[in-house]
Structures are given as C-alpha cells and as structure tokens.
Design a protein around this motif. Structure first.
Motif, PDB file in Angstrom:
ATOM      1  N   ALA A  65      20.451  13.732  -0.603  1.00  0.00           N
ATOM      2  CA  ALA A  65      19.187  13.995  -1.206  1.00  0.00           C
ATOM      3  C   ALA A  65      19.058  12.956  -1.939  1.00  0.00           C
ATOM      4  N   ALA A  66      19.914  12.386  -2.923  1.00  0.00           N
ATOM      5  CA  ALA A  66      20.030  11.408  -3.733  1.00  0.00           C
ATOM      6  C   ALA A  66      19.487  10.042  -3.047  1.00  0.00           C
ATOM      7  N   ILE A  67      20.242   9.615  -1.906  1.00  0.00           N
ATOM      8  CA  ILE A  67      19.760   8.436  -1.399  1.00  0.00           C
ATOM      9  C   ILE A  67      18.282   8.674  -0.733  1.00  0.00           C
ATOM     10  N   ALA A  68      17.839   9.593  -0.136  1.00  0.00           N
ATOM     11  CA  ALA A  68      16.620   9.860   0.188  1.00  0.00           C
ATOM     12  C   ALA A  68      15.666   9.759  -0.645  1.00  0.00           C
ATOM     13  N   ALA A  69      15.887  10.313  -1.821  1.00  0.00           N
ATOM     14  CA  ALA A  69      14.886  10.013  -2.868  1.00  0.00           C
ATOM     15  C   ALA A  69      14.569   8.483  -3.323  1.00  0.00           C
ATOM     16  N   GLY A  70      15.823   7.946  -3.300  1.00  0.00           N
ATOM     17  CA  GLY A  70      16.058   6.449  -3.454  1.00  0.00           C
ATOM     18  C   GLY A  70      15.170   5.702  -2.885  1.00  0.00           C
ATOM     19  N   LEU A  71      15.380   5.915  -1.263  1.00  0.00           N
ATOM     20  CA  LEU A  71      14.671   5.013  -0.347  1.00  0.00           C
ATOM     21  C   LEU A  71      13.459   5.405  -0.189  1.00  0.00           C
ATOM     22  N   SER A  72      12.775   6.488  -0.721  1.00  0.00           N
ATOM     23  CA  SER A  72      11.436   6.961  -0.433  1.00  0.00           C
ATOM     24  C   SER A  72      11.021   6.246  -1.625  1.00  0.00           C
ATOM     25  N   TYR A  73      11.510   5.954  -2.940  1.00  0.00           N
ATOM     26  CA  TYR A  73      11.090   5.569  -4.034  1.00  0.00           C
ATOM     27  C   TYR A  73      10.986   3.859  -3.721  1.00  0.00           C
ATOM     28  N   ARG A  74      11.838   3.490  -3.014  1.00  0.00           N
ATOM     29  CA  ARG A  74      11.604   2.183  -2.829  1.00  0.00           C
ATOM     30  C   ARG A  74      10.559   1.650  -1.853  1.00  0.00           C
ATOM     31  N   LEU A  75      10.290   2.657  -0.872  1.00  0.00           N
ATOM     32  CA  LEU A  75       9.368   2.471   0.266  1.00  0.00           C
ATOM     33  C   LEU A  75       7.781   2.549  -0.449  1.00  0.00           C
ATOM     34  N   LEU A  76       7.706   3.527  -1.326  1.00  0.00           N
ATOM     35  CA  LEU A  76       6.335   3.921  -1.683  1.00  0.00           C
ATOM     36  C   LEU A  76       6.107   2.831  -3.069  1.00  0.00           C
ATOM     37  N   HIS A  77       7.106   2.364  -3.708  1.00  0.00           N
ATOM     38  CA  HIS A  77       6.700   1.569  -4.860  1.00  0.00           C
ATOM     39  C   HIS A  77       6.197   0.280  -4.671  1.00  0.00           C
ATOM     40  N   GLY A  78       5.097   0.103  -5.294  1.00  0.00           N
ATOM     41  CA  GLY A  78       4.355  -1.084  -5.239  1.00  0.00           C
ATOM     42  C   GLY A  78       3.796  -1.463  -4.042  1.00  0.00           C
ATOM     43  N   ARG A  79       3.472  -0.253  -3.231  1.00  0.00           N
ATOM     44  CA  ARG A  79       2.826  -0.772  -1.935  1.00  0.00           C
ATOM     45  C   ARG A  79       1.353  -0.725  -2.076  1.00  0.00           C
ATOM     46  N   GLY A  80       0.784  -1.791  -1.236  1.00  0.00           N
ATOM     47  CA  GLY A  80      -0.622  -1.743  -1.180  1.00  0.00           C
ATOM     48  C   GLY A  80      -1.179  -0.745  -0.209  1.00  0.00           C
ATOM     49  N   HIS A  81      -2.398  -0.453  -0.462  1.00  0.00           N
ATOM     50  CA  HIS A  81      -3.054   0.391   0.334  1.00  0.00           C
ATOM     51  C   HIS A  81      -4.579   0.146   0.472  1.00  0.00           C
ATOM     52  N   LYS A  82      -5.128   0.209   1.583  1.00  0.00           N
ATOM     53  CA  LYS A  82      -6.526  -0.109   1.660  1.00  0.00           C
ATOM     54  C   LYS A  82      -7.472   1.274   1.198  1.00  0.00           C
ATOM     55  N   VAL A  83      -8.445   0.598   0.545  1.00  0.00           N
ATOM     56  CA  VAL A  83      -9.416   1.819   0.251  1.00  0.00           C
ATOM     57  C   VAL A  83     -10.674   1.752   0.897  1.00  0.00           C
ATOM     58  N   ALA A  84     -11.485   2.856   0.845  1.00  0.00           N
ATOM     59  CA  ALA A  84     -12.662   2.839   1.598  1.00  0.00           C
ATOM     60  C   ALA A  84     -13.785   2.896   0.675  1.00  0.00           C
ATOM     61  N   GLY A  85     -14.779   1.918   0.921  1.00  0.00           N
ATOM     62  CA  GLY A  85     -15.835   1.757   0.180  1.00  0.00           C
ATOM     63  C   GLY A  85     -15.558   0.765  -0.958  1.00  0.00           C
ATOM     64  N   LYS A  86     -16.590   0.341  -1.463  1.00  0.00           N
ATOM     65  CA  LYS A  86     -16.439  -0.630  -2.732  1.00  0.00           C
ATOM     66  C   LYS A  86     -16.875   0.278  -4.077  1.00  0.00           C
ATOM     67  N   GLN A  87     -16.363  -0.416  -5.136  1.00  0.00           N
ATOM     68  CA  GLN A  87     -16.827   0.255  -6.349  1.00  0.00           C
ATOM     69  C   GLN A  87     -16.757  -1.050  -7.292  1.00  0.00           C
ATOM     70  N   ARG A  88     -17.690  -1.079  -7.950  1.00  0.00           N
ATOM     71  CA  ARG A  88     -18.048  -1.877  -8.967  1.00  0.00           C
ATOM     72  C   ARG A  88     -17.069  -1.478 -10.327  1.00  0.00           C
ATOM     73  N   VAL A  89     -16.128  -2.665 -10.606  1.00  0.00           N
ATOM     74  CA  VAL A  89     -15.346  -2.289 -11.739  1.00  0.00           C
ATOM     75  C   VAL A  89     -15.904  -2.700 -13.125  1.00  0.00           C
ATOM     76  N   ASP A  90     -15.956  -1.998 -13.970  1.00  0.00           N
ATOM     77  CA  ASP A  90     -16.457  -2.220 -15.400  1.00  0.00           C
ATOM     78  C   ASP A  90     -15.148  -2.744 -16.354  1.00  0.00           C
ATOM     79  N   LEU A  91     -15.167  -4.144 -16.401  1.00  0.00           N
ATOM     80  CA  LEU A  91     -14.038  -4.583 -17.128  1.00  0.00           C
ATOM     81  C   LEU A  91     -14.036  -4.296 -18.579  1.00  0.00           C
ATOM     82  N   GLY A  92     -15.434  -4.101 -19.168  1.00  0.00           N
ATOM     83  CA  GLY A  92     -15.338  -4.020 -20.611  1.00  0.00           C
ATOM     84  C   GLY A  92     -15.035  -2.408 -20.997  1.00  0.00           C
ATOM     85  N   SER A  93     -15.345  -1.348 -20.161  1.00  0.00           N
ATOM     86  CA  SER A  93     -14.901  -0.286 -20.487  1.00  0.00           C
ATOM     87  C   SER A  93     -13.325   0.115 -20.034  1.00  0.00           C
ATOM     88  N   LEU A  94     -12.893  -0.662 -19.263  1.00  0.00           N
ATOM     89  CA  LEU A  94     -11.567  -0.439 -18.967  1.00  0.00           C
ATOM     90  C   LEU A  94     -10.699  -1.283 -20.096  1.00  0.00           C
TER      91      LEU A  94
END
Lengths: 115, 149
Positions: free
Chosen positions: A13-42
């Motif tokens: 269980a510990a190894i599985a948790a560690g491997l899934s952390y490694r797999l999911l950590h810092g992974r990029g993913h595509k997003v649908a649609g565009k959204q304007r980011v408001d840098l000021g409010s962020l």
C-alpha cells in the motif's frame, strides 16, 4: 488472514501510494476551452513587483508558497527558460496567504501553461 | 525573522530509520515476527525518538549520524529547505506515537499496530518518495490560517 501477509499488504500500500504520487505529481494536462486570466486579481508579480503584463508569446505563471520545498528549483528553471527563449514571461503568484486560490479550482486549472 | 535552512535529506534519512522501526513494530504487534513485548518496546523507542526530534531536532541521534557519516558522502544538496514544514511533520508523527504510547500503556496490540501503520506510511513516503505528508498538512493549515503567523 496470515499476519505476515498483512505486513506485505501494508508495504505494498505504501509503495502504491508513493508510485501514484510520483505519477500524478507535476503532470501537465490539457484543458478544454480558453479562459482569460486576470493577472491583476491573481496578484501576479514579476521579480517581486506586481504586474499585469502577459508575455509576448506565452506566460509562465508559477503558484508558490513561502515554505514550499520545490518552488525555488521550479523558479530557477522557469527563469532560465524565460531567459533562453524569447517572448516568454515568468510570473509568480504567492498563495501562502491566499486560501481563495485553490490549485484545483477551475479558475487556476483552466489557465494555460503554453510554450 | 531568519530561519536556518536545512539539507532536506536529513529529515528523509531519519524517516528511513523510522520507517524500518515502525514496520517492525507493526509486524511484531500483529504477531508476524518477534512477540508483543518487542512491539511495545519498539513503540516506546519510536515515541522517544519523536519526542526528541520535536523538542531538540538538532541533537537527535539520527541527525548526528546523518551529519557525521552520511552527508560527507553525498553531493551538495541541490536545494535547501525551510525547516518549519518538516518540524511540523515531526509533531504529526509524535501525535501518532503518543497514540501508540497509549496502546502500550493499555497493553493493546491493536492500538500499537494502528499507530505503527500510520507512522510507517508517512515515514516511508517521505524517505523513499520524498513526499512528506506532514509538510503538506503544514502548508494547507498555514494557508487556511489555522496555524497563525
């Protein structure tokens, strides 16, 4: 159940948790649609100075906290990328005190980290 | 306020030892190896170790071993880290070790086994996958404003 099997299961269980952390950590993913980011409010900053100017070609927006261990490394890598490729802008948002910005909230998830 | 940044591999080295000890505790508590007395003794060692690292992290034996024997053999760390998240993680570990200590006091193998399993999971992930659960808790609680400034 055999007690030795139980020890093995805990280890698995510990190894599985560690491997899934490694797999999911810092992974990029595509997003649908565009959204304007408001840098000021962020509250995005460039080298510590608030800004709302996007990069010419792309903007690298880094969300970091004061104590996070990987943030300085990521900061250096993105700053280097910005330096080597033209038209990029590396901005940062400090979310230490900003509980309203959630890494999984739609507003942040939909931002485009395009290069 | 200035904080002395630390080599992140120091806490991970300690977590490696803790993960071995806590797996041994778990195995003994459920009767896979040794006996229940061994489980109680190991849990007492874990509790003492967590108490030490919460109240005097710099003088902890694991950190002395790391400084004297391990660090000189490693390359320079690519990154130093803020000691506050790992120190908070030690407190989380201590709370589970206290649960284990209660188990020892009540002579309950079940409580000792449960506490040892949680300590093992957290220590193992930190040591072998560099994923510190307690540190993540610290960041979340800090952001939620529950830990004060």
């Amino acid at each position: 159940m055999d007690s030795l099997t139980l020890v093995g299961l805990l280890l698995l269980a510990a190894i599985a948790a560690g491997l899934s952390y490694r797999l999911l950590h810092g992974r990029g993913h595509k997003v649908a649609g565009k959204q304007r980011v408001d840098l000021g409010s962020l509250g995005a900053t460039k080298n510590g100075v608030p800004t709302n100017v996007l990069g010419k070609k792309a903007t690298l927006l880094q969300f970091s906290t004061e104590y996070c261990g990987q943030c300085p490394g990521v900061r250096r890598q993105l700053a280097q990328l910005e330096y080597r490729l033209g038209g990029l802008s590396h901005l940062e948002v400090d979310i230490t005190e900003r509980i309203e910005i959630e890494p999984n909230s739609t507003s942040v998830r939909h931002q485009r980290y395009s290069c | 306020m200035s904080v002395q940044f630390i080599d992140p591999r120091g806490p991970r080295f300690g977590a490696g030892i803790t993960s071995v000890l806590s797996l041994g505790t778990f195995a003994a508590a459920i009767g896979a190896v040794f006996n229940t007395t061994a489980a109680f003794v190991l849990m007492a060692v874990l509790l003492a170790s967590f108490l030490w690292s919460v109240f005097s992290p710099a003088s902890h034996p694991y950190q002395l071993i790391f400084k004297k024997l391990v660090r000189p053999r490693l390359k320079e760390p690519s990154e130093l880290e803020d000691p506050r998240p790992p120190q908070f993680a030690q407190k989380v570990g201590l709370s589970f070790a206290i649960l284990g200590g209660i188990g020892v006091a009540l002579l309950s193998e079940t409580i000792v086994a449960i506490a040892a399993a949680f300590i093992f999971l957290a220590a193992f992930l930190n040591a072998f996958f560099a994923f510190c659960l307690g540190c993540q808790m610290y960041l979340l609680l800090k952001r939620a404003g529950l830990l004060g400034k």
